[in-house]
Design a protein around this motif. Structure first.
Motif, PDB file in Angstrom:
ATOM      1  N   LEU A   1       0.807  -1.042  -0.453  1.00 28.58           N
ATOM      2  CA  LEU A   1      -0.045   0.061  -0.126  1.00 28.58           C
ATOM      3  C   LEU A   1       0.952   1.066   0.331  1.00 28.58           C
ATOM      4  CD1 LEU A   1      -3.351   0.559   0.500  1.00 28.58           C
ATOM      5  CD2 LEU A   1      -2.888   1.137   3.161  1.00 28.58           C
ATOM      6  N   GLY A   2       0.696   2.125  -0.764  1.00 29.47           N
ATOM      7  CA  GLY A   2       1.182   3.746  -1.205  1.00 29.47           C
ATOM      8  C   GLY A   2       0.726   4.111  -1.786  1.00 29.47           C
ATOM      9  N   PRO A   3       0.997   5.450  -2.076  1.00 31.97           N
ATOM     10  CA  PRO A   3       0.294   6.414  -2.866  1.00 31.97           C
ATOM     11  C   PRO A   3       1.090   6.256  -4.521  1.00 31.97           C
ATOM     12  CG  PRO A   3       1.798   7.575  -1.330  1.00 31.97           C
ATOM     13  CD  PRO A   3       1.433   6.371  -0.815  1.00 31.97           C
ATOM     14  N   ASN A   4       0.609   6.854  -5.385  1.00 30.42           N
ATOM     15  CA  ASN A   4       1.160   7.175  -6.462  1.00 30.42           C
ATOM     16  C   ASN A   4       2.338   7.103  -6.717  1.00 30.42           C
ATOM     17  OD1 ASN A   4      -1.054   5.497  -7.982  1.00 30.42           O
ATOM     18  ND2 ASN A   4      -1.973   7.726  -8.540  1.00 30.42           N
ATOM     19  N   GLY A   5       3.795   6.962  -7.089  1.00 25.30           N
ATOM     20  CA  GLY A   5       4.780   7.662  -7.064  1.00 25.30           C
ATOM     21  C   GLY A   5       5.947   6.827  -5.350  1.00 25.30           C
ATOM     22  N   ALA A   6       4.966   6.169  -5.364  1.00 22.97           N
ATOM     23  CA  ALA A   6       5.368   6.196  -4.040  1.00 22.97           C
ATOM     24  C   ALA A   6       6.849   4.926  -4.115  1.00 22.97           C
ATOM     25  CB  ALA A   6       5.140   5.258  -2.473  1.00 22.97           C
ATOM     26  N   GLY A   7       7.657   4.333  -5.083  1.00 16.33           N
ATOM     27  CA  GLY A   7       8.451   3.480  -5.528  1.00 16.33           C
ATOM     28  C   GLY A   7       7.466   1.947  -5.547  1.00 16.33           C
ATOM     29  N   LYS A   8       5.908   1.181  -5.531  1.00 13.51           N
ATOM     30  CA  LYS A   8       5.250  -0.267  -5.346  1.00 13.51           C
ATOM     31  C   LYS A   8       5.341  -0.617  -6.859  1.00 13.51           C
ATOM     32  CE  LYS A   8       1.183   1.416  -5.228  1.00 13.51           C
ATOM     33  NZ  LYS A   8       1.474   2.931  -4.965  1.00 13.51           N
ATOM     34  N   THR A   9       5.208  -0.326  -7.971  1.00 15.84           N
ATOM     35  CA  THR A   9       5.926  -0.584  -9.580  1.00 15.84           C
ATOM     36  C   THR A   9       7.394  -0.764  -9.628  1.00 15.84           C
ATOM     37  OG1 THR A   9       3.789   0.047  -9.976  1.00 15.84           O
ATOM     38  CG2 THR A   9       5.514  -0.400 -11.806  1.00 15.84           C
ATOM     39  N   THR A  10       8.484   0.308  -9.158  1.00 16.79           N
ATOM     40  CA  THR A  10       9.710  -0.023  -8.933  1.00 16.79           C
ATOM     41  C   THR A  10      10.082  -1.250  -8.664  1.00 16.79           C
ATOM     42  OG1 THR A  10      10.554   2.069  -9.160  1.00 16.79           O
ATOM     43  CG2 THR A  10      12.126   1.004  -8.602  1.00 16.79           C
ATOM     44  N   ALA A  11       9.297  -1.669  -7.380  1.00 18.19           N
ATOM     45  CA  ALA A  11       9.658  -3.006  -6.596  1.00 18.19           C
ATOM     46  C   ALA A  11       9.364  -4.299  -7.080  1.00 18.19           C
ATOM     47  CB  ALA A  11       9.178  -2.752  -4.948  1.00 18.19           C
ATOM     48  N   MET A  12       7.998  -4.046  -7.395  1.00 20.21           N
ATOM     49  CA  MET A  12       7.593  -5.038  -8.218  1.00 20.21           C
ATOM     50  C   MET A  12       8.266  -5.974  -9.803  1.00 20.21           C
ATOM     51  SD  MET A  12       3.799  -4.932  -7.592  1.00 20.21           S
ATOM     52  CE  MET A  12       2.951  -5.747  -7.414  1.00 20.21           C
ATOM     53  N   LYS A  13       8.826  -4.447 -10.208  1.00 16.44           N
ATOM     54  CA  LYS A  13      10.098  -4.638 -11.482  1.00 16.44           C
ATOM     55  C   LYS A  13      11.742  -5.374 -10.951  1.00 16.44           C
ATOM     56  CE  LYS A  13       7.705  -1.179 -14.673  1.00 16.44           C
ATOM     57  NZ  LYS A  13       8.470   0.059 -15.773  1.00 16.44           N
ATOM     58  N   VAL A  14      11.881  -5.103 -10.290  1.00 15.17           N
ATOM     59  CA  VAL A  14      12.786  -5.575  -9.570  1.00 15.17           C
ATOM     60  C   VAL A  14      12.081  -7.674  -9.053  1.00 15.17           C
ATOM     61  CG1 VAL A  14      14.543  -6.126  -7.716  1.00 15.17           C
ATOM     62  CG2 VAL A  14      13.813  -3.778  -8.960  1.00 15.17           C
ATOM     63  N   MET A  15      11.526  -6.768  -8.618  1.00 18.80           N
ATOM     64  CA  MET A  15      10.666  -8.578  -7.874  1.00 18.80           C
ATOM     65  C   MET A  15      10.466  -9.602  -9.309  1.00 18.80           C
ATOM     66  SD  MET A  15       8.194  -7.534  -5.341  1.00 18.80           S
ATOM     67  CE  MET A  15       7.292  -9.248  -5.253  1.00 18.80           C
ATOM     68  N   THR A  16      10.499  -8.637 -10.233  1.00 19.40           N
ATOM     69  CA  THR A  16      10.043 -10.013 -11.372  1.00 19.40           C
ATOM     70  C   THR A  16      10.770  -9.899 -12.040  1.00 19.40           C
ATOM     71  OG1 THR A  16       9.060  -8.422 -12.293  1.00 19.40           O
ATOM     72  CG2 THR A  16       6.809  -9.910 -11.245  1.00 19.40           C
ATOM     73  N   GLY A  17      12.113  -9.673 -12.210  1.00 20.18           N
ATOM     74  CA  GLY A  17      13.307  -9.617 -13.057  1.00 20.18           C
ATOM     75  C   GLY A  17      13.022  -8.450 -14.235  1.00 20.18           C
ATOM     76  N   LEU A  18      12.126  -7.546 -14.233  1.00 23.18           N
ATOM     77  CA  LEU A  18      11.766  -6.553 -14.928  1.00 23.18           C
ATOM     78  C   LEU A  18      12.831  -5.432 -15.046  1.00 23.18           C
ATOM     79  CD1 LEU A  18       8.378  -6.324 -15.567  1.00 23.18           C
ATOM     80  CD2 LEU A  18      10.172  -7.598 -17.059  1.00 23.18           C
ATOM     81  N   ILE A  19      14.031  -5.409 -13.697  1.00 27.70           N
ATOM     82  CA  ILE A  19      15.193  -4.423 -13.609  1.00 27.70           C
ATOM     83  C   ILE A  19      15.979  -4.967 -12.865  1.00 27.70           C
ATOM     84  CG2 ILE A  19      14.012  -1.962 -14.452  1.00 27.70           C
ATOM     85  CD1 ILE A  19      13.119  -1.646 -11.747  1.00 27.70           C
ATOM     86  N   LYS A  20      17.327  -4.349 -12.884  1.00 27.30           N
ATOM     87  CA  LYS A  20      18.233  -4.905 -11.911  1.00 27.30           C
ATOM     88  C   LYS A  20      18.162  -4.136 -10.924  1.00 27.30           C
ATOM     89  CE  LYS A  20      21.056  -7.047 -14.712  1.00 27.30           C
ATOM     90  NZ  LYS A  20      22.670  -7.642 -15.538  1.00 27.30           N
TER      91      LYS A  20
END
Length: 241
Positions: free
Chosen positions: A36-55
């Protein structure tokens, strides 16, 4: 309880200073974890790392005991996910979309395709093309694709975003049904506090790229009038407002 996702000292910071910093988190089997967090909190960044889309810049994520950095294929072998947007082939029918995806898996047959179409409420639309679908129907087709291979872990980035009330209720029911019927574990990001409250069993609050706290929904509602009250309290207590 069995750990399904282990996030250790995870950081990814962009040139503009935004991103995530030193996230630590454990998700256990059968949980519906709300990120849970507002837009721009970093949620998508964390999930991209979790799924290997970014290092990541540092740290690691283990899924079912396998490092996303060192054993990517094994880590993602039993994971279904939607990150940012549920995409589909607009010129194929709903059934044909899932048939195309099924080619990547060994044990997915027509019976399973029809099963996930029924579970997501799309069976009667199986021969229609998603270009005619509402946003909610496109989201449900994305969910159908994500769960097609019977994944043990399902990672969804803002699955309720843009849905009407009926669509949100349907999505919540699908998630809860998959936990009960297929023993799945969910990691869901959202900024829609009310819907997270109605869906998730555990909550992690992310703010300005940092984890503020993690707790069970039961504990939160035993101590606060609502998840919104808890969220505001956590943000204020940590001096972010």
């Amino acid at each position: 309880m069995e750990k399904i996702i282990e996030i250790k000292n995870l950081s990814k910071v962009y040139k503009n200073g935004r991103g995530i910093t030193d996230i630590n988190l454990d998700i256990h089997k059968g949980e519906i974890f709300g990120f849970l967090g507002p837009n721009g909190a970093g949620k998508t960044t964390a999930m991209k790392v979790m799924t290997g889309l970014i290092k990541p810049d540092s740290g690691d994520v283990k899924i079912l005991g396998h490092s996303i950095v060192e054993e990517y294929q094994k880590a993602m072998g039993k994971v279904g996910c939607i990150i940012e947007t549920a995409e589909s082939y607009l010129y194929l029918t709903a059934y044909e979309n899932l048939k195309q995806i099924s080619r990547y898996y060994k044990n997915v047959d027509d019976e399973r395709i029809n099963e996930v179409l029924e579970l997501t409420g799309l069976l009667k639309y199986k021969n229609e093309k998603p270009r005619k679908f509402s946003l909610g129907m496109k989201q449900r087709l994305g969910i159908a694709a994500a769960i097609l291979s019977r994944p043990e872990v399902i990672i969804l980035d803002e699955p309720l975003n843009g849905l009407d009330v009926e669509g949100m209720i349907s999505m919540r029911n699908i998630i809860k049904s998959l936990v009960e019927k297929e023993n799945a574990t969910f990691f869901i990001s959202s900024h829609l506090i009310h819907d997270v409250e109605l869906t998730c069993t555990h909550i992690g609050v992310l703010y300005n790229g940092r984890m503020l706290n993690v707790d069970t929904m039961k504990n939160i509602l035993n101590n606060y009038a609502s998840l919104e009250n808890y969220f505001v309290s956590e943000v204020e207590r940590n001096g972010r407002i």
